[in-house]
Scaffold this motif. Structure first.
Motif, short mmCIF file in Angstrom:
data_model
loop_
_atom_site.label_atom_id
_atom_site.label_comp_id
_atom_site.label_asym_id
_atom_site.label_seq_id
_atom_site.Cartn_x
_atom_site.Cartn_y
_atom_site.Cartn_z
N ALA A 101 1.04 -1.20 0.03
CA ALA A 101 0.07 -0.07 0.14
C ALA A 101 1.04 1.07 0.06
O ALA A 101 2.08 1.14 0.62
N GLN A 102 0.50 2.33 -0.69
CA GLN A 102 1.16 3.45 -0.60
C GLN A 102 0.60 4.66 0.29
O GLN A 102 -0.55 4.75 0.27
N VAL A 103 1.16 5.43 1.05
CA VAL A 103 0.64 6.08 1.90
C VAL A 103 0.44 7.39 1.04
O VAL A 103 1.38 8.06 0.35
N ARG A 104 -0.81 8.17 1.34
CA ARG A 104 -1.24 9.14 0.52
C ARG A 104 -1.07 10.55 1.25
O ARG A 104 -0.53 11.60 0.86
N ALA A 161 -1.74 6.64 8.66
CA ALA A 161 -1.46 6.88 7.31
C ALA A 161 -2.84 6.59 6.41
O ALA A 161 -3.42 5.55 6.54
N CYS A 191 -3.80 5.29 3.28
CA CYS A 191 -3.40 4.59 2.02
C CYS A 191 -4.10 4.17 0.84
O CYS A 191 -5.34 3.87 0.85
N GLU A 219 -8.83 2.18 -0.76
CA GLU A 219 -8.26 3.01 0.10
C GLU A 219 -8.34 2.37 1.62
O GLU A 219 -9.21 1.73 1.80
N ASP A 278 5.46 6.95 1.32
CA ASP A 278 6.03 5.64 1.94
C ASP A 278 5.25 4.46 1.27
O ASP A 278 4.16 4.59 1.10
N LYS A 279 6.06 3.13 1.31
CA LYS A 279 5.17 2.20 0.97
C LYS A 279 4.96 1.30 2.25
O LYS A 279 5.92 0.98 2.89
#
Ligand code: GDP
Length: 903
Positions: A812-815, A827, A829, A874, A889-890
């Motif tokens: 997952a990528q932090v948005r 976070a 994500c 999300e 960050d991932k």
């Protein structure tokens, strides 16, 4: 339109009455007088006539256009009542038509003027031609005279040339062309006299210079011959003759046998020298040709005087370089330093019986011979002369020495608690305000105890310690050997003891995990004694501390022992003068460039200092301490992270502050050269090895490795450790290794070289992962050096026993990051791949490098707590014990499975 008199009409069209009457007549209308009435139809006829003719036949050549617009405007009068007034706006524009008569007149005048000018020019050029003819005659005359003089000069110079020199012809030619240029100017007898006097003076000066050059050339040749003779006298190689072959004196000695080869060159010279007029142009030839010209010239000059007949006229002024040669030099570099083509140097070396390619390095002695042979001055330098000087200067500038803090490395078997212990010490000793930056990893930190400062190196694994030592850097003063009380002496414990002993570094043992019920410190002490680590309490010299990283018990005692040991060692340094230190680790950060951790060992490092580290140098742009706090200066035993180097140096590289940029560059270049030489040597050795391998035993099994790591320290450690695994039967070959995320090209390389692709604390980027999936390439991730090495070892011995292995379940990528005092960082994500599970282990990746490892605190979809979230959705999450999470960050969720290995 109403009937009007001509007079009225004339007024209304704004035209003189008589002119209008004339137009009326031309239009074939009956009116002849001003008061004759003209009807509306007649008026229209006249208007049409006027329109076709105005300006052409009857007009004055002037057209006036009038535009009249009428409108109304409302205004208020003084009493305030609205009032409408009529407004008429008139615009007038006049165009003037050129008068043909005037134009004709002007053209005529112009033509006349031109004709006159032409006539004048003709007259003038005739006069000129006459003058020129006269001048030419004069020039011819003086030229003839000059020729005679030159003939005489040439004759006299030839005589001298026959005696000794070689460059005479050039001088003659030069004089010749000089004379020509000057003769062309028409000169008075006085001028001529002055010129001749000047020429005579010039001639005398040149004569002197020429003689001196000739003497020097001869001296050099003799010197060269002497050297060669002394080298080759004892040499039985038949190559001796070939060596002398190209040198002037030898040519004379060897004589006729070489005439043939010279004949060819002579022909070339004739071709070049025969075209006198073009000699000026030939001056622009490159150094290469000049070189061969000079050489040939020498040869003839020494061989026989008659060769001057060739009329060697090339105005060659050869550049003689001082060529610096270290202990060895790469052939292509040598060529570059002499500004000649590499092939020339290789040819020269071949004549000496040395068969080399351009990437090979040759010994100082041989390089010097080549340099002399090519007419340059070899300057022999000690390889490290420049840096030795720098170091010496820095040493001298240093002030009085005072006690400095000890630098400690913690070593021990995996899982015995090295990291926990370091964290514990750090947490207990670092002031609360700085705790926020604890996740910072710069490879070292210092703590302040009652007994003073202690600096801990936090380098990954033992191999880092060794490879740093291999680079000549002794950064560590004391080794703290961590042994788990419930596990005892393990293979890496023994390894650590060996490393510390080899480095002559004193050991302090920390028996860790004393809080555990299964703790058995006596067993540990027994096992240590068997390894000749005899505790003080048993009459030996090794201090022992019983600690628990978990409870913090015994930590102060351990720090005390370290301080006492340090006192015994009387560690000293000076805080004055230019800083000197060692690179702990270095990495390249996407946004900030090279980030280099340095341990200052002497002097003080300041922002703005010009730092030389390995083969890289630059000014310190920014400096942070281990807590990520900006600082301005750092003294002995203090670790810092600096920005400003153009590239990442190697762990263990020496760091020195210099005040002269030129010197810094010199040393950096010299070091880069050395590195390159070593690399080239290694490469050719590798090739050779391959050839031998394929010639001898057919298939030596080889494990090819493509390796990527997070920091250079680990990279080097792994490179060394993996290379050392090679045995006679199985080889490990590192095809490629580097710092940073695994990229597509790594995957391609791994595929084409059938290599295993290993990532240490780094991940493959998206394209690399896709490519690997598509090609069926197995990328293996590690975060423990020991496991990586073990895997490769297993792969080598072919015993791919089933083991636990990680599979990445989701990313997952932090948005966005939300912070709250109650929950810390949460976070927001987007799940990019796979599934995010709440209860599986996770890692936090920044730029595909692992920055944290642990588990999730919570996982939510909107407000609901969920167990998993799939790709494309999300989610909100918090990481347990980690608040430093950042946007982009991932979060990687993985699983450890037991599967059969297939390296
Ligand atoms: P390293 O591989 O030597 O760096 O070891 P770590 O610091 O990662 O510790 C390995 C494991 O031992 C972790 O699970 C720690 O929680 C645990 N550990 C470390 N120190 C102690 C200790 O003093 N007591 C107990 N009970 N566990 C410890």
């Amino acid at each position: 339109m109403t009937d009007k008199t001509i007079q009225e009409l004339a007024e209304s069209v704004n035209s003189p009455v008589d002119k209008l009457l004339e137009q009326v007549r031309h239009a074939g209308l009956p009116q002849r007088k001003a008061d004759d009435v003209i009807s509306t139809t007649e008026q229209e006829k006249l208007a049409a006539f006027r329109q076709t003719t105005t300006g052409a036949k009857l007009g004055s050549g002037k057209i006036t256009l009038k535009r009249k617009t009428t409108g109304t405007a409302k205004v208020a009068d003084t009493s305030g009542r609205a009032k409408t007034i009529n407004v008429e706006v008139r615009k007038k524009q006049t165009f003037v038509k050129p008068d043909p008569a005037k134009i004709a007149e002007e053209a005529k005048a112009k033509a006349e003027a031109e004709a006159k000018a032409r006539q004048e020019t003709e007259l003038k050029s005739k006069a000129d031609a006459k003058a020129k003819a006269e001048a030419d005659a004069k020039v011819k005359q003086s030229e003839n005279k000059a020729k005679a003089t030159l003939e005489a000069m040439r004759a006299s110079q030839k005589k001298e040339t026959a005696k000794s020199d070689t460059k005479t012809a050039v001088v003659v030619k030069k004089r010749n062309s000089n004379a020509k240029v000057e003769i062309k100017k028409v000169e008075t007898p006085e001028q001529r006299k002055a010129r001749e006097a000047q020429a005579a003076q010039l001639k005398a000066t040149e004569e002197a210079a020429r003689r001196k050059a000739a003497e020097e050339a001869q001296q050099r040749t003799l010197e060269q011959m002497r050297k060669m003779a002394s080298k080759y006298n004892n040499d039985e190689h038949t190559t001796t003759v070939r060596v002398i072959d190209d040198s002037p004196l030898a040519a004379g000695l060897v004589g006729q046998a070489y005439e043939d080869s010279f004949a060819q060159e002579d022909r070339e010279i004739k071709r070049g020298g025969g075209t006198n007029q073009r000699s000026g142009k030939k001056g622009g030839r490159n150094g290469q040709e000049e070189q061969s010209f000079t050489k040939n010239h020498h040869k003839r000059g020494l061989k026989t005087s008659q060769s001057n007949k060739h009329g060697f006229e090339k105005p060659v002024k050869k550049q003689v370089y001082d060529v610096e040669i270290g202990a060895t030099i790469v052939v292509s570099d040598l060529a570059q330093k002499m500004a000649v083509k590499v092939r020339e140097v290789i040819k020269a070396l071949m004549k000496m019986g040395e068969l080399v390619n351009q990437n090979q390095s040759i010994e100082q002695e041989i390089a010097a011979l080549v340099v002399e042979e090519m007419g340059h001055n070899p300057v022999l330098v000690s390889e490290t002369a420049a840096e030795d000087n720098l170091l010496e200067a820095a040493e001298e500038a240093r002030g009085e020495q005072t006690t400095r803090p000890p630098v400690v490395t913690i070593m021990g078997h995996v899982d015995h608690g090295k990291t926990s212990l370091l964290d514990r010490i750090r947490r207990s000793k670092v002031a609360a305000g700085e705790a926020g930056g604890i996740t910072q990893h710069i490879g070292a930190y210092h703590v302040t105890t009652d007994k003073g400062i202690i600096t801990f190196l936090d380098t990954p694994g033992h191999a880092a310690f060794t490879s740093m030592r291999a680079r000549g850097a002794k950064a560590t003063d004391i080794v703290v050997l961590v042994v788990a009380a419930d596990d005892g002496v393990m293979p890496q414990t023994a390894e650590a003891i060996d490393h510390a002993r080899a480095a002559g570094t004193p050991i302090i043992v920390a028996i860790n995990k004393m809080d555990k019920e299964s703790a058995d410190p006596d067993r540990v002490l027994n096992e240590l004694t068997a390894k000749e680590i005899v505790p003080e309490e048993w009459g030996g010299d090794v201090p022992i501390a019983k600690v628990s990283a978990h409870t913090g018990a015994g930590i102060d005692e351990l720090l005390d022992l370290i301080s006492i040991q340090a006192e015994l060692m009387e560690l000293k340094a000076s805080a004055e003068g230019a800083a000197q230190g060692v690179v702990i680790e270095a990495r390249v950060d996407k946004g900030r460039g090279a980030v280099t951790s340095i341990l200052v060992q002497n002097g003080t490092l300041n922002i703005g200092d010009l730092v030389l580290a390995g083969s890289s140098y630059g000014r310190v742009r920014a400096m942070n301490d281990e807590n990520g706090q900006p600082i301005k200066s750092a003294g002995p035993s203090i670790p810092v992270e600096i920005l400003g180097l153009p590239e990442a140096p190697m762990a263990g590289d020496e760091v020195l502050v210099v005040n002269d940029e030129k010197k810094a560059r010199e040393v950096a270049d010299a070091r880069a050269d050395r590195e390159r030489q070593k690399r080239l040597e290694r490469q050719s050795a590798m090739r050779l090895e391959n050839i031998m391998a394929s010639m001898g035993k057919k298939d030596i099994p080889t494990v090819n490795v493509v390796l990527r790591t997070d920091v250079r320290g680990t990279l080097e450690a792994l490179n060394v450790a993996l290379s050392e695994l090679s045995t006679d039967e199985v080889k490990v070959r590192i095809i490629s290794s580097g710092v940073g995320a695994i990229t597509e090209s790594d995957v391609i390389l791994a595929e084409s070289s059938e290599a295993v692709l290993l990532g240490f604390n780094v991940r493959a980027d998206a394209t690399a992962r896709q490519k690997a999936d598509a090609d069926g390439i197995d990328i293996r991730y590690y975060s423990i050096i020991y496991e990586l090495i073990d895997d490769v070892k297993d792969a080598m011995s072919g015993k791919l026993a089933p083991e636990h292995r990680e599979t990445i379940l989701g990313v997952a990528q932090v948005r966005e990051v939300f912070r709250s005092s109650k929950f810390g960082a949460a976070a927001g994500c987007m799940v990019m791949e796979g599934v995010i599970h709440r209860n599986k282990p996770i890692r936090v990746l920044r730029d595909d490098v692992v920055v944290f490892q642990g588990e999730l605190e919570s996982l939510r979809r909107y407000k609901d707590v969920v167990d998993e979230v799939r790709a494309g959705m999300e989610c909100g999450l918090a990481v347990k014990g980690y608040n430093d999470i950042k946007a982009l960050d991932k979060i990687e969720v993985y699983d450890v499975q037991t599967i059969k290995r297939s390296l």
